[in-house]
Design a protein around this motif. Structure first.
Motif, PDB file in Angstrom:
ATOM      1  N   THR A 200      -3.985 -31.362 -25.687  1.00 27.59           N
ATOM      2  CA  THR A 200      -3.281 -30.278 -25.718  1.00 27.59           C
ATOM      3  C   THR A 200      -2.171 -30.166 -24.664  1.00 27.59           C
ATOM      4  O   THR A 200      -1.920 -31.041 -23.746  1.00 27.59           O
ATOM      5  CB  THR A 200      -4.095 -28.950 -25.533  1.00 27.59           C
ATOM      6  N   GLN A 201      -0.928 -29.361 -24.922  1.00 27.99           N
ATOM      7  CA  GLN A 201       0.197 -29.247 -24.097  1.00 27.99           C
ATOM      8  C   GLN A 201      -0.430 -28.995 -22.940  1.00 27.99           C
ATOM      9  O   GLN A 201       0.234 -29.469 -21.813  1.00 27.99           O
ATOM     10  CB  GLN A 201       1.078 -28.178 -24.669  1.00 27.99           C
TER      11      GLN A 201
ATOM     12  N   THR B 181      -3.037 -29.492 -21.238  1.00 23.93           N
ATOM     13  CA  THR B 181      -3.682 -30.690 -20.628  1.00 23.93           C
ATOM     14  C   THR B 181      -2.629 -31.756 -20.331  1.00 23.93           C
ATOM     15  O   THR B 181      -2.519 -32.101 -19.102  1.00 23.93           O
ATOM     16  CB  THR B 181      -4.799 -31.257 -21.459  1.00 23.93           C
ATOM     17  N   PHE B 182      -1.638 -31.974 -21.011  1.00 29.44           N
ATOM     18  CA  PHE B 182      -0.792 -32.814 -20.633  1.00 29.44           C
ATOM     19  C   PHE B 182      -0.008 -32.639 -19.639  1.00 29.44           C
ATOM     20  O   PHE B 182       0.638 -33.430 -18.702  1.00 29.44           O
ATOM     21  CB  PHE B 182       0.161 -32.853 -22.227  1.00 29.44           C
TER      22      PHE B 182
ATOM     23  N   LYS C  27       2.881 -40.730 -26.883  1.00 29.82           N
ATOM     24  CA  LYS C  27       2.588 -39.752 -27.251  1.00 29.82           C
ATOM     25  C   LYS C  27       0.770 -39.637 -27.014  1.00 29.82           C
ATOM     26  O   LYS C  27       0.122 -40.617 -27.129  1.00 29.82           O
ATOM     27  CB  LYS C  27       2.495 -39.710 -28.757  1.00 29.82           C
TER      28      LYS C  27
ATOM     29  N   ASN D  87       7.179 -32.071 -22.698  1.00 33.00           N
ATOM     30  CA  ASN D  87       5.732 -31.519 -22.785  1.00 33.00           C
ATOM     31  C   ASN D  87       5.450 -30.797 -24.360  1.00 33.00           C
ATOM     32  O   ASN D  87       4.413 -30.849 -24.549  1.00 33.00           O
ATOM     33  CB  ASN D  87       5.823 -30.183 -21.761  1.00 33.00           C
TER      34      ASN D  87
ATOM     35  N   SER E  42      -2.818 -37.873 -26.991  1.00 30.47           N
ATOM     36  CA  SER E  42      -3.848 -36.838 -27.973  1.00 30.47           C
ATOM     37  C   SER E  42      -4.427 -35.782 -27.305  1.00 30.47           C
ATOM     38  O   SER E  42      -5.634 -35.671 -27.320  1.00 30.47           O
ATOM     39  CB  SER E  42      -4.680 -37.757 -28.759  1.00 30.47           C
TER      40      SER E  42
ATOM     41  N   GLU F  75       6.203 -31.981 -27.181  1.00 22.96           N
ATOM     42  CA  GLU F  75       5.605 -33.013 -27.893  1.00 22.96           C
ATOM     43  C   GLU F  75       4.609 -33.893 -27.417  1.00 22.96           C
ATOM     44  O   GLU F  75       4.092 -34.624 -28.086  1.00 22.96           O
ATOM     45  CB  GLU F  75       6.970 -33.808 -28.220  1.00 22.96           C
ATOM     46  N   LYS F  76       4.096 -33.417 -26.189  1.00 21.40           N
ATOM     47  CA  LYS F  76       2.898 -34.500 -25.447  1.00 21.40           C
ATOM     48  C   LYS F  76       3.515 -35.820 -25.467  1.00 21.40           C
ATOM     49  O   LYS F  76       2.596 -36.574 -25.838  1.00 21.40           O
ATOM     50  CB  LYS F  76       1.706 -33.989 -26.116  1.00 21.40           C
ATOM     51  N   THR F  77       4.681 -35.986 -25.085  1.00 19.41           N
ATOM     52  CA  THR F  77       5.199 -37.390 -25.140  1.00 19.41           C
ATOM     53  C   THR F  77       5.941 -37.877 -23.749  1.00 19.41           C
ATOM     54  O   THR F  77       6.712 -36.950 -23.427  1.00 19.41           O
ATOM     55  CB  THR F  77       6.052 -37.736 -26.463  1.00 19.41           C
TER      56      THR F  77
ATOM     57  N   LYS G  15      10.153 -36.493 -20.005  1.00 19.51           N
ATOM     58  CA  LYS G  15       8.999 -36.256 -20.589  1.00 19.51           C
ATOM     59  C   LYS G  15       9.196 -35.105 -21.229  1.00 19.51           C
ATOM     60  O   LYS G  15       9.798 -34.013 -21.062  1.00 19.51           O
ATOM     61  CB  LYS G  15       8.024 -35.920 -19.466  1.00 19.51           C
TER      62      LYS G  15
END
Length: 126
Positions: free
Chosen positions: A27-28, A30-31, A23, A75, A25, A77-79, A73
């Motif tokens: 923003t979506q 940026t992720f 995960k 997006n 830390s 959940e940014k995980t 992936k």
């Protein structure tokens, strides 16, 4: 400031499955610009790239894990995940998640990645 936190490591029998999570830390938005990868390192051995996904969504898998591991992936959940199936004793290692906001030409070139998680341990017994 970017933090990556891995989870999901465990001790399993050969042939079993695990899903690791990473995960971020950020923003979506940026992720979604990141290129990311999973690396592992066993005691006394060099760090090796396992699977990676670039900023366009194109993925690469190391020969040692092709057909067994996938790199989903999420997006929202940014995980980033590492789904590991049919685990072998040689898969035992500390697994690390890595990410970078810059272009990566070679997916398994660890020095190209800017951010690293602290790792999660995977043990495999026969």
């Amino acid at each position: 400031q970017v933090q990556l936190v891995e989870s999901g490591g465990d001790s399993v029998q050969a042939g079993g499955s695990l899903r690791l999570s990473c995960k971020a830390s950020v923003t979506q938005a940026t992720f979604m610009t990141f290129s990311m990868g999973w690396f592992r390192q066993a005691p006394g051995k060099e760090r090796e790239g396992i699977a990676a996904i670039d900023h366009r969504g194109s993925s690469t898998h190391a020969d040692a894990v092709k057909g067994r591991f996938t790199i989903p992936k999420d997006n929202a959940e940014k995980t980033l995940y590492l789904q590991m199936n049919n685990l072998k004793p040689e898969d035992a290692a500390m697994y690390y998640c890595a990410a970078t906001g810059t272009v990566v030409v070679w997916p398994f070139k660890g020095t190209d990645y800017q951010y690293w998680g602290p790792g999660t341990q995977v043990s495999v017994s026969s």
